[in-house]
Structure formats: structure tokens, C-alpha cells
Design an enzyme around this catalytic site. Structure first.
Site, PDB file in Angstrom:
ATOM      1  N   GLY B 216       0.816  -1.208   0.000  1.00  6.99           N
ATOM      2  CA  GLY B 216       0.000   0.000   0.000  1.00  6.99           C
ATOM      3  C   GLY B 216       0.846   1.253   0.000  1.00  6.99           C
ATOM      4  O   GLY B 216       1.982   1.257  -0.494  1.00  6.99           O
ATOM      5  N   SER B 217       0.323   2.275   0.595  1.00  8.02           N
ATOM      6  CA  SER B 217       0.983   3.577   0.508  1.00  8.02           C
ATOM      7  C   SER B 217       2.335   3.623   1.212  1.00  8.02           C
ATOM      8  O   SER B 217       3.112   4.545   0.961  1.00  8.02           O
ATOM      9  CB  SER B 217       0.080   4.657   1.104  1.00  8.02           C
ATOM     10  OG  SER B 217      -1.147   4.651   0.411  1.00  8.02           O
ATOM     11  N   THR B 218       2.620   2.699   2.096  1.00  7.99           N
ATOM     12  CA  THR B 218       3.944   2.734   2.731  1.00  7.99           C
ATOM     13  C   THR B 218       5.031   2.571   1.686  1.00  7.99           C
ATOM     14  O   THR B 218       6.157   3.000   1.885  1.00  7.99           O
ATOM     15  CB  THR B 218       4.104   1.628   3.789  1.00  7.99           C
ATOM     16  OG1 THR B 218       3.837   0.377   3.183  1.00  7.99           O
ATOM     17  CG2 THR B 218       3.169   1.831   4.969  1.00  7.99           C
ATOM     18  N   LYS B 220       5.235   4.085  -0.961  1.00  6.19           N
ATOM     19  CA  LYS B 220       5.543   5.392  -1.578  1.00  6.19           C
ATOM     20  C   LYS B 220       6.898   5.911  -1.101  1.00  6.19           C
ATOM     21  O   LYS B 220       7.545   6.705  -1.789  1.00  6.19           O
ATOM     22  CB  LYS B 220       4.433   6.396  -1.266  1.00  6.19           C
ATOM     23  CG  LYS B 220       3.143   6.075  -2.027  1.00  6.19           C
ATOM     24  CD  LYS B 220       1.981   6.910  -1.552  1.00  6.19           C
ATOM     25  CE  LYS B 220       0.706   6.480  -2.277  1.00  6.19           C
ATOM     26  NZ  LYS B 220      -0.494   6.986  -1.604  1.00  6.19           N
TER      27      LYS B 220
END
Lengths: 474, 494
Positions: B216-218, B220
Site C-alpha cells: 500500500g501507501s507505505t 511510496k
């Protein structure tokens, strides 16, 4: 044929007065008693940290057995071979200790309780059977003044032998083999006695027929082949042993029975062709039977792949694997009395597989010693045969010792994974009444033959002529 | 008759000789092989004949041994607070066997290890029973407890690392299992194991090490690292990012959480602060699949089997599952840039990402065994921290730190704040199931910083929780757990 004139150094026969060697026997008996007594103490110390409570009783029992045996031999067979009694006593004593040691096994106790509801130690029974066995030994020496008497019972032996061989067929199989006869509270393994009775029959029969079997033959490719009609007896015996294999699923007795016959036939006729013929027949027979007899197939499978999962699943037992692990874990010096785990074998740990306990707890060293003791008994037997002065005695002695040797090979080889397992007991060591009784009887007969063989020839009858020429009157 | 008799004598001699040769073969030549055959029960009997060495956390054993009756295996394993520590210790069951540390250090714990030869010999001479050595772990009991308690009754995992050394501080798993329940040899032990093994909730799955999730966004943070390293982007300069972003070669438009207007052309700092999908998806596409793979590999992704041999780089020594960033087409690669495509990561992997950033770009090899100690307390082996790679330059690492600190200070990760301590973090909410029909995974990765560098980096993942879906955002569910772990570690430092 007769050996009377043989003056070679490899025979004990001589018309001169030989030392009786009874004192040698006595000295060796002392060791044969001491070694198992120390072993017994050792097991107690290893397992319970104290001398076993039965120490005195056991020691006294051993001394009594050996003492009685010795006195009887001294009195009734003074010229007998001095090694046989000590060797048999030693093995019997070690067997008792081994059985007692396995009686102490928690694992076997639990196993017996879960399978039969109760556990009963085997050592006291074995001690009793040893006493009965020795009584049988004494009875043979007292009653059988001359082994040639047995010659009279050639055909009776045959009949008794056949009945004993066939008898187990009518009783339910125990653990896949029909080798037991259950009469009320007595369980007998007739196969153990058959080897003696059949040896008597073969000796008597071959002594009469050996000339025909030996001389009437045709030469073919360097071998003397027997005539068709002389093949009769060997084919009959062969068929019989195959029937034992098929109907009683008893590989051991079958092999022993046939091997015994081939050995005696060879000695009687001095014809190598019989050996070749015998080997071919047994190999052929075994191969054919193995193709349809699942019991035999299982044994071969367990021999070839003892550790394979499929083997353990299909035969329902990992005995061979357990036995091999026991031997391997013993290594050179062994774990010491009472400190091994040979009881993992479970079923038959103290009978057919008793050698595994020797292997694990006494190590390679102990195994070599035990095997050499067996070897010595066999070689003494053959030596008695060499020394015997009559063909019947020769054949009987070689038959008995040959059977003993084959049995040792078949059992020890089976347990060590050298050949397929056959399910016979280790003479003297293994727990089992029939086995102890039969083997003491066997030793008794061998001692009787050796006594006859080594006894000084009676002084020549005074010749009147000789006397005449010596008397010079003035 | 004597000639055949002599031959029979020789024949019998040969039979005995064959037996003698055979017994020599078995008991001399093959002895060792038979003796050490694992199927030979004596091996296990000897193994359980004395108490097993212990696994130590913070100077205290988390394992033990107890005498059992009615079996030939004398001692069996016990665990203190087994559910808490099983992701670290693994199990040692007489019936089932062992795994993880119990398995890897088995011979050391039983005392059979070659390095304990001297001890063993002394014990043998003095007649003492053989003793096993102890395995001293790097774990921090307080941090582990904070992680475990923090997960509560939610499914999930926590991995915490000391960024400076790579020492693993916490490794928690929920639901967990107590290895003492099946440590024995009985059929009952076997059934208990089977029940755990068949459990739908997979209590025996070591999620922190062995389960991969969409990051997920981690993820990024990795994309941002790749962008900074490429030189094409800088921390605070605006990017050329439209909102919504149309995925390349596709007619799908990608938007942002809550249609945040700040995301349009946002700089890396702002994009991280608000977790802008559009910015990082486009960045991933512009950098291209190869560059993204290269950066991910530097952080520890794709380390597993290399050229047919196992790459032990990431063995802690328990081998984690391989985190992946595969080759893929453009739209997928763009989605992977926001951790929402075919890339997967273990919690340990994401903790490594945070730790590399916190440690100024230096990624240390994670490890959980500090020392092997012999029964006489001699240290037999001491693990030395090792550098694994440098995923970002020190300068870029500091930029990333600054961005991640902004996230906690005034972005999506506010619930990770610790008063008086600098904390950097990144939230993540990974979709789960087709069209996001299952509850998403809530992620939070973070680190805490003190004056002498960062003592702890954490990754927390909370699997499908029963909480309302709108509630599930890394910031709400996962960040408080990470905060608890960081506080536990910092407590010890003060």
C-alpha cells in the site's frame, strides 16, 4: 572308510591312553559360571544401581547346573570333549542374563500390558527350562551308553520326525508362522527337536544307502551325476521342505531341514555333485515359493529395504530396521549391560532378536566373542565327527553340528540383515523352552559320541599263540 | 569320509566368518551412520535426555524444560508466555519436530554442536550430563509486549528493528500460538498441533517474517527514494502531476483519498504528507519498471534465490519470505509505485525500508540472534552488525526523513506522534481482494530519532479488522501500535 588306522595329527583317535581332560573342563566351567554371574551383577548395577536381589539364587543355580553337568560327564562320559559343556553353559548363562535384562525393560513391560493385559517375566521360566534341559542332558548320558543304539531307531525316527514336522499345520499360526504346537498349557516348537531326530534318521539311512548313492553314477562335465532312481530320496526331502515352507510358512525349519540333508548326503557319498544339485534345488524351490507366498515376500522385502517406509507399512513391522539400529548404536565397545535400547525391537526382542541386545550392549567385541563361541561348538562337533570310529557316529555328529551351525547362521544372519529373516531361535541364548531342551539334548549326544570316540580301545584279547611263543620252558 | 568332513568344517568356518564380517560391517563401518540415523529413536532419546538450552530475551529465558514421565523422552520443552514469543522461538516438539530458532540452533541447544565439544568432553570426563548452550536474542521484551498487546485481538504483525545495527527488537504475531501445548510426544500433542495447523486464522503463520502483503501507501517511501536518487526530483520542488491521473495505456483514472486538492503537482514532501496516489503513480511510471525494481532490490526486495543457490543475505537467521517487485507492464508498474499492484512485502521488509531511511541511507542486515553462549557462559559466537546495502544516499535519506517527519507532524500519521521525540512515518491502506471487497490492510511504518541517531524503526500491519471500513486507515489502526513499540524502546534508552 574307517578311521581306525588314521594316525594323522588332526585326530584325537588313538589306541593309547588319552588324558580325559576332565579337569580342563572343570576349570573352564568355573569361567563359564563366573562370566554370567558378573554380567548379572552388572545389569543390576546399571539398571537399579544395586546388586540384583536374585543374585544368590541365580549364582547358586548356575553353579548347580554346571556342577551336576560336570559330575555326570566325569562319571558317565569321562573321555568326552572338554569344551562343549563349558561353552554351552556359558551361552546358556549369558542367555539367562540377557533375558533377565530384557525383563527389566519398561518398554517391553508396557508393550506386554497393552497387548496381553499383563506382563510375565521370562527369566524365571528360562531358568526352569535350563534346569529341565540339563536334566535331559544328564538323562541322555545316563541312558544312552552308546550312540550306535540310536541306529536301531532309524525308521522310527523318520516317522516321529515327519509327524513333528507336520503337526504345527493343525495349530493356529503365531505371528504368521505355523511352528507351534499348543497342548493345553505347554507350547512346543517341534522344529527344534526335529533337527535331532531327523539327523538320527539321515545318519541311519545314509549309512546303509551311501554306497549305492556314491558309486552308481554317471560322469557329466566333470561331475558325477546320480542315477535317476537314486534321486528319489533327495527329491522327497526337497518336496517336504518346500511343503513346510508353503504350509507352515516356516522358512527357517525348511532351510535347516534341507541343508542338513545335503550336508549329510555329501559326507556320506563324498560326491560334490550332491552339493551342486542340492543348491540348485533349494535355490529353484525358494525362488518359486517366493513368487506366490506373501510371507516369504515380506521377509525378502524387509531384508532388501529394511529402512524403507513402504517395507514397514507393508510388513507391519520395523524389526529389521530396529535390529540394525541396535547393532550400529552398539558400535565397537557397546553401551554396556542394561544401558542400550534394544528393547525398541519389541516383539521377539528376547528370542529371535536376542543377538541385537548382545550387539548393542556388548558391542562388536561381545558379538565377535559370542559368534566365536558358536563357531567353536560347531567346529568341536565336526572334530568329534572326524574322530568318531563308526560311520553312523560320524554322520550323526556332523549332522548335529551342521544343523547347529546352519541354525546359528540363519538366525544371526537374519537378525543382522545378511540374509532374509527366517524366524528361528538363537541356540541357548534365546528365550524358549523347546530351544533350550533340544540344544542340551544335542550337546548330550555330541558328548556321548566324543566319549565313545576318544575312549581308549579295549586291550587286545590275549592271543593264545602269542602266549605260547613267549613261554620258554627250560 | 574324512575329506568331506574337513570340507564341511571349512564350510561351517566360512559361515561363522561371514557372520563376523557382517557384524564388523554393521558395528564398525556402518556404525556411525546407523547410530545417527534420524529415524533411529536413540537419537531422539539422547536428545531429550537432558534439559535443552534456553532462548534468552533481555537476560531472561523465555523457554524452559520439564521432566515428563511415562515416555523414554525425559525432558520436554516449556515456554514462558509462549504466544508472545513463538514468532521468535518457533517450536520444539518431540512429536512434530522443531522450526525457526529452535530448529536452526538445535544442536547448540542440545549441546551436540561442534563448538561445544570441549564442554562436552569435560562433562563426560567429570561424569556430568551433557548440557546445552543458550541462544541470546536481540529482542526487546518491552517492545515485544507493546507490539503484542497493541495488536489486541486484531489479526496482524509487527516488526521492529534497530536501524543502526539491524538487530530485531520486536517480532509479534496475532493470532499466535503457544508451542508448549504440543511440545510432548503423545498423540494428544499431535492432535493439538493439527488443530492449530488446520485453524483458519493460521496462528502458526509467522506473519512478521513469512507473510507478504501488498504494501500500500507505505511503499511510496521507496518510490520517493527512487525519485530522489534519479536526480529528476527534489524534495520540495513541485512535480508535474495531474489529478486525477490517467494510468498509461489505459482508460482508468486514479484519484486521491478524499480528492485532496493539495495533491495536484505536489512536491514529494507534500505528496507523502497527504499520501497522494497520483504523484507517486506517475513518478513510478516516469522512472520506469527497471529503475523501480533496482531501488526496491536495494531495500531488500527480491532477495531469495539467486543463481540457483539460496541467498542468505536476509536470514535473520530465520529466513523471511521473499518480498517482491516483479517486472510488469506500464499501468501495473505505475500502480506498484503506490504499493497496489503485484508487489508484496513482509512487515520485516517494510521495517527495513523505514530503518534504512532512519539510518541515513545505510541498510543494516536484520538479525535476531546476538550471542551463542556455552553452558559455562563463554560466548561462543557473537553476531556483528553487517551493512546490507545503501538504498539512498545520506543526503537523500535526510530529505526522506524530513518528509516522513512531516507526515507525522501534520499529515496522515499524526497518531504516531510521541511528545518530545522526532518521529518519522508513513501510513498505508492496502486494498484487499478483488475490487477492494475485503477489509483493507492497515499499515504504518515509522522510526523514532534521538540525538544520537535512530534507535528503532517499526512496521505494523493490521489485517482485515472488524472495524468499519472507513475507520481502517494506517493512521488510525496501525500507528498507535507503532507508537507503543517506539515508546517501549525509547523508555529503555532514557
Amino acid at each position: 572308510m574307517s578311521n581306525l588306522t588314521n594316525t594323522g595329527s588332526n585326530t584325537t583317535v588313538s589306541s593309547g591312553g588319552l588324558p580325559s581332560r576332565r579337569n580342563t573342563e572343570l576349570a573352564m566351567l568355573v569361567f563359564a559360571v563366573l562370566v554370567p554371574v558378573f554380567a548379572y551383577a552388572n545389569v543390576g548395577l546399571a539398571i537399579n544401581d544395586e546388586l540384583p536381589s536374585g543374585m544368590l539364587g541365580y549364582g547358586f543355580g548356575m553353579v548347580l547346573l554346571a556342577g551336576v553337568g560336570h559330575l555326570v560327564v566325569r562319571r558317565y562320559a569321562p573321555y568326552a570333549d572338554p569344551l562343549l559343556l563349558p561353552l554351552a553353559t556359558l551361552l546358556n548363562g549369558l542367555g539367562l542374563v540377557l533375558i533377565w535384562r530384557l525383563d527389566q525393560s519398561e518398554r517391553l513391560r508396557q508393550r506386554a500390558e497393552s497387548l496381553f493385559g499383563s506382563f510375565s517375566p521370562d527369566a524365571p521360566k528360562q531358568l526352569m527350562y535350563s534346569a529341565i534341559g540339563l536334566a535331559l542332558f544328564v538323562a541322555i548320558l545316563l541312558l544312552l551308553k552308546d550312540h550306535r543304539v540310536l541306529q536301531r531307531y532309524t525308521y522310527i525316527s523318520m516317522a516321529v520326525g515327519l509327524v513333528l514336522l507336520v503337526l504345527p499345520v493343525f495349530f493356529p499360526p503365531v505371528n504368521g508362522a505355523r511352528i507351534w504346537v499348543k497342548l493345553g498349557f505347554i507350547n512346543l516348537q517341534p522344529g527344534e527337536f526335529v533337527k535331532i531326530i531327523i539327523a538320527v534318521f539321515f545318519a541311519g539311512y545314509l549309512m546303509v544307502k551311501r554306497d549305492a548313492l556314491a558309486l552308481a553314477s554317471r560322469r557329466f562335465m566333470g561331475l558325477y551325476l546320480p542315477r535317476g532312481r537314486d534321486l528319489g530320496p533327495i527329491l522327497v526331502i526337497w518336496a517336504l521342505s518346500l511343503m513346510i515352507l508353503v504350509f507352515e510358512t516356516d522358512l527357517g525349519t525348511s532351510l535347516l531341514f534341507f541343508g542338513l540333508f545335503v550336508i549329510m548326503l555329501y559326507v556320506a557319498t563324498e560326491r560334490t555333485s550332491w552339493i551342486v544339485f542340492g543348491l540348485l534345488l533349494s535355490a529353484g524351490g525358494a525362488t518359486v515359493v517366493a513368487t506366490f507366498e506373501p510371507h516369504v515376500q515380506d521377509r525378502v522385502q524387509a531384508w532388501l529395504h529394511p529402512f524403507a517406509k513402504e517395507t514397514i507399512e507393508s510388513t507391519g513391522s520395523d524389526q529389521i530396521a530396529q535390529s540394525l539400529w541396535a547393532f550400529g548404536s552398539g558400535g565397537v565397545l557397546g553401551t554396556g549391560w542394561g544401558q542400550g535400547n534394544s528393547d525398541l525391537i519389541g516383539f521377539a526382542a528376547n528370542s529371535d532378536f536376542i543377538l541385537a541386545t548382545v550387539g548393542e550392549e556388548l558391542g562388536l567385541t561381545g558379538m565377535m566373542a559370542v559368534l566365536i563361541i558358536y563357531g567353536l561348538i560347531v567346529e568341536r562337533g565336526v572334530r568329534i565327527s572326524l574322530a568318531a570310529r563308526d560311520p553312523f557316529g560320524k554322520l550323526l555328529a556332523v549332522g548335529l553340528s551342521g544343523a547347529f551351525g546352519l541354525q546359528v547362521f540363519v538366525v544371526a544372519g537374519g537378525v543382522m540383515g545378511l540374509i532374509p529373516l527366517t524366524g528361528m531361535t538363537m541356540p541357548f541364548l534365546a528365550s524358549g523352552g523347546s530351544s533350550v531342551l533340544a540344544n542340551w539334548a544335542l550337546i548330550g549326544i555330541l558328548i556321548r559320541i566324543s566319549d565313545t570316540a576318544r575312549r581308549p580301545a579295549p586291550a587286545p584279547a590275549p592271543s593264545p599263540d602269542a602266549e605260547m611263543t613267549q613261554v620258554v620252558r627250560p | 569320509m574324512n575329506k568331506p568332513l574337513r570340507r564341511i568344517a571349512i564350510f561351517c568356518g566360512l559361515l561363522v566368518l561371514a557372520l563376523l564380517v557382517r557384524t564388523n560391517w554393521l558395528q564398525f563401518v556402518q556404525a556411525d551412520e546407523l547410530k545417527t540415523d534420524p529415524k533411529n529413536r536413540r537419537v531422539d532419546i539422547a536428545r531429550y535426555a537432558q534439559p535443552r538450552g534456553n532462548i534468552i530475551v533481555d537476560g531472561k529465558a523465555v523457554t524452559g524444560s520439564t521432566v515428563v514421565n511415562g515416555t523414554d523422552f525425559k525432558y520436554k520443552r516449556t515456554y514462558k508466555n509462549g504466544k508472545l514469543w513463538s514468532p521468535v522461538t518457533g517450536y520444539a516438539s518431540q512429536r512434530i519436530g522443531a522450526n525457526q530458532l529452535e530448529k536452526l540452533y538445535d544442536s547448540f541447544l542440545t549441546g551436540d554442536d561442534d563448538r561445544l565439544f570441549f564442554n562436552r568432553t569435560i562433562d563426560m570426563i567429570t561424569g556430568k550430563p551433557q548440557k546445552g548452550g543458550n541462544v541470546v536474542t536481540t529482542l526487546n521484551a518491552k517492545a515485544q509486549k507493546a507490539a503484542y498487546d497493541g495488536l489486541g485481538d486484531k489479526k496482524g504483525a509487527v516488526a521492529a528493528i534497530n536501524p543502526k545495527t539491524g538487530a530485531i527488537l520486536a517480532l509479534a504475531n496475532k493470532p499466535s500460538y503457544d508451542p508448549s501445548t504440543f511440545a510432548g510426544v503423545s498423540g494428544e500433542d499431535g492432535e493439538k498441533f493439527k488443530k492449530l495447523d488446520d485453524d483458519e486464522d493460521q496462528p502458526m503463520l509467522n506473519r512478521a517474517l513469512r507473510q507478504t502483503y501488498p504494501p500500500g501507501s507505505t511503499f511510496k517511501v521507496v518510490t520517493a527514494a527512487a525519485g530522489l536518487e534519479s536526480g529528476d526530483y527534489d524534495l520540495d520542488s513541485k512535480t508535474d502531476s495531474e489529478d486525477p491521473y490517467r494510468l498509461p495505456n489505459s482508460s482508468t483514472d486514479l484519484g486521491n483519498e478524499g480528492n485532496n486538492p493539495a495533491c495536484k503537482n505536489a512536491s514529494i514532501r507534500v505528496a507523502l504528507q497527504w499520501s497522494c496516489n497520483t504523484v507517486f503513480a506517475k513518478m513510478s511510471d516516469q522512472l520506469g519498471n527497471d529503475k523501480m525494481i533496482e531501488e526496491a532490490e536495494k531495500f531488500g526486495f527480491e532477495k531469495d534465490v539467486k543463481g540457483g543457490t539460496l541467498d542468505p543475505d536476509l536470514d535473520t537467521p530465520v529466513r523471511p519470505a521473499k518480498s517482491i517487485y516483479p517486472k510488469d507492464n506500464r499501468p501495473q508498474n505505475a500502480m506498484a509505485g503506490i504499493g497496489q499492484a503485484s508487489n508484496r512485502a513482509t512487515p520485516l521488509q517494510m521495517a527495513m525500508v523505514a530503518s534504512a531511511v532512519a539510518n541515513d541511507g545505510k541498510l543494516m542486515k536484520p538479525y535476531m540472534v546476538d550471542q551463542l553462549v556455552a553452558p559455562n557462559l563463554n560466548v561462543v559466537e557473537q553476531t556483528k552488525p553487517e551493512e546490507l546495502s545503501r538504498p539512498v544516499s545520506s543526503e537523500n535519506a535526510q530529505k526522506l526523513q524530513s518528509a516522513m517527519e512531516t507526515v507525522v507532524e501534520k499529515g496522515t500519521g499524526k497518531s504516531g506522534q510521541i511528545p518530545g521525540v522526532t518521529v518519522g512515518g508513513k501510513t498505508g491502506t492496502a486494498q484487499h481482494g478483488e475490487n477492494n471487497k475485503d477489509n483493507p490492510y492497515a499499515w504504518f511504518i515509522s522510526y523514532a530519532k534521538t540525538s544520537d541517531g535512530s534507535p528503532v524503526a517499526v512496521a505494523v500491519v493490521v489485517e482485515s479488522s472488524d472495524t468499519l471500513r472507513s475507520d481502517i486507515a494506517g493512521g488510525k489502526l496501525a500507528a498507535p501500535i507503532a507508537k507503543g513499540v517506539m515508546e517501549a524502546v525509547l523508555d529503555g534508552k532514557h
